[in-house]
Design a protein around this motif. Structure first.
Motif, PDB file in Angstrom:
ATOM      1  N   UNK A 144       0.851  -1.184   0.000  1.00 49.35           N
ATOM      2  CA  UNK A 144       0.000   0.000   0.000  1.00 49.35           C
ATOM      3  C   UNK A 144       0.884   1.230   0.000  1.00 49.35           C
ATOM      4  N   UNK A 145       0.356   2.279  -0.560  1.00 50.76           N
ATOM      5  CA  UNK A 145       1.171   3.477  -0.652  1.00 50.76           C
ATOM      6  C   UNK A 145       0.332   4.738  -0.600  1.00 50.76           C
ATOM      7  N   UNK A 146       1.055   5.838  -0.554  1.00 55.74           N
ATOM      8  CA  UNK A 146       0.436   7.166  -0.594  1.00 55.74           C
ATOM      9  C   UNK A 146       0.994   7.933  -1.780  1.00 55.74           C
ATOM     10  N   UNK A 147       0.088   8.539  -2.503  1.00 56.96           N
ATOM     11  CA  UNK A 147       0.442   9.449  -3.576  1.00 56.96           C
ATOM     12  C   UNK A 147      -0.124  10.827  -3.222  1.00 56.96           C
ATOM     13  N   UNK A 148       0.347  11.839  -3.923  1.00 55.29           N
ATOM     14  CA  UNK A 148      -0.212  13.173  -3.719  1.00 55.29           C
ATOM     15  C   UNK A 148      -0.245  13.911  -5.038  1.00 55.29           C
ATOM     16  N   UNK A 149      -1.213  14.812  -5.118  1.00 59.63           N
ATOM     17  CA  UNK A 149      -1.369  15.590  -6.344  1.00 59.63           C
ATOM     18  C   UNK A 149      -1.682  17.030  -5.983  1.00 59.63           C
ATOM     19  N   UNK A 150      -0.750  17.903  -6.288  1.00 53.10           N
ATOM     20  CA  UNK A 150      -0.956  19.329  -6.083  1.00 53.10           C
ATOM     21  C   UNK A 150      -1.742  19.886  -7.265  1.00 53.10           C
ATOM     22  N   UNK A 151      -2.362  21.013  -7.050  1.00 50.99           N
ATOM     23  CA  UNK A 151      -3.184  21.627  -8.093  1.00 50.99           C
ATOM     24  C   UNK A 151      -2.357  21.880  -9.346  1.00 50.99           C
ATOM     25  N   UNK A 152      -2.861  21.395 -10.461  1.00 56.78           N
ATOM     26  CA  UNK A 152      -2.203  21.621 -11.732  1.00 56.78           C
ATOM     27  C   UNK A 152      -0.988  20.759 -11.998  1.00 56.78           C
ATOM     28  N   UNK A 153      -0.731  19.800 -11.119  1.00 60.87           N
ATOM     29  CA  UNK A 153       0.448  18.955 -11.273  1.00 60.87           C
ATOM     30  C   UNK A 153       0.056  17.486 -11.387  1.00 60.87           C
ATOM     31  N   UNK A 154       1.035  16.683 -11.821  1.00 59.92           N
ATOM     32  CA  UNK A 154       0.819  15.249 -11.925  1.00 59.92           C
ATOM     33  C   UNK A 154       0.771  14.613 -10.534  1.00 59.92           C
ATOM     34  N   UNK A 155       0.073  13.512 -10.446  1.00 54.63           N
ATOM     35  CA  UNK A 155       0.055  12.763  -9.193  1.00 54.63           C
ATOM     36  C   UNK A 155       1.423  12.115  -9.001  1.00 54.63           C
ATOM     37  N   UNK A 156       1.989  12.277  -7.818  1.00 56.78           N
ATOM     38  CA  UNK A 156       3.318  11.742  -7.555  1.00 56.78           C
ATOM     39  C   UNK A 156       3.295  10.823  -6.343  1.00 56.78           C
ATOM     40  N   UNK A 157       4.152   9.838  -6.417  1.00 59.08           N
ATOM     41  CA  UNK A 157       4.284   8.874  -5.331  1.00 59.08           C
ATOM     42  C   UNK A 157       5.025   9.503  -4.167  1.00 59.08           C
ATOM     43  N   UNK A 158       4.591   9.186  -2.936  1.00 52.62           N
ATOM     44  CA  UNK A 158       5.228   9.742  -1.744  1.00 52.62           C
ATOM     45  C   UNK A 158       5.857   8.648  -0.870  1.00 52.62           C
ATOM     46  N   UNK A 159       5.125   7.563  -0.629  1.00 50.23           N
ATOM     47  CA  UNK A 159       5.633   6.538   0.275  1.00 50.23           C
ATOM     48  C   UNK A 159       4.883   5.235   0.046  1.00 50.23           C
ATOM     49  N   UNK A 160       5.504   4.127   0.460  1.00 55.30           N
ATOM     50  CA  UNK A 160       4.860   2.825   0.309  1.00 55.30           C
ATOM     51  C   UNK A 160       5.396   1.851   1.336  1.00 55.30           C
ATOM     52  N   UNK A 161       4.601   0.819   1.580  1.00 55.11           N
ATOM     53  CA  UNK A 161       5.002  -0.253   2.468  1.00 55.11           C
ATOM     54  C   UNK A 161       4.638  -1.581   1.815  1.00 55.11           C
ATOM     55  N   UNK A 162       5.557  -2.525   1.861  1.00 61.75           N
ATOM     56  CA  UNK A 162       5.295  -3.855   1.308  1.00 61.75           C
ATOM     57  C   UNK A 162       5.029  -4.809   2.463  1.00 61.75           C
TER      58      UNK A 162
END
Length: 128
Positions: A34-52
């Motif tokens: 599972x992971x966390x992504x983030x998307x700022x206004x006007x920008x692409x969604x980017x990966x932030x963190x994950x755990x396996x």
């Protein structure tokens, strides 16, 4: 249909902390990571963190490494993101995502295409 539900977003001042939570709607749901992504206004969604889940390893993007901590409980189908020393550039909609068992073989942990189940997102705003 399993859903991922995020909570914990909000408004915080620079230097503050927030803890995001993500829970699967079905307790029998299982995933490889599972992971966390983030998307700022006007920008692409980017990966932030994950755990396996197989080994408990955690992974971080350079932009959050040392400030954010991902944790979770595979048995409870929950994952958390503790965010410390927040900066205005952390402002974004944060999405929880899962690599389910439908995904077989190798998958890039930071690749958006690796994740096949997504939450609706929660807004995080960091004021300067």
């Amino acid at each position: 249909q399993v859903q991922l539900v995020e909570s914990g977003g909000g408004l915080v001042q620079t230097g503050g902390s927030l803890r995001l939570s993500c829970a699967a709607s079905r307790r029998t749901f299982g995933s490889r990571a599972m992971g966390w992504f983030r998307q700022a206004a006007g920008q692409e969604r980017e990966w932030a963190a994950a755990i396996t889940w197989s080994d408990g390893n955690t992974y971080y993007a350079d932009s959050v490494n040392g400030r954010f901590t991902i944790s979770g409980d595979n048995n409870k189908n929950t994952v958390y993101l503790q965010m410390n020393r927040l900066k205005p550039e952390d402002t974004a909609v944060y999405y929880c995502a899962a690599v389910t068992h439908n995904v077989t073989g190798y998958y890039p942990i930071s690749g958006r295409a690796s994740y096949d189940l997504w939450g609706q997102g929660t807004q995080v705003t960091v004021s300067s």
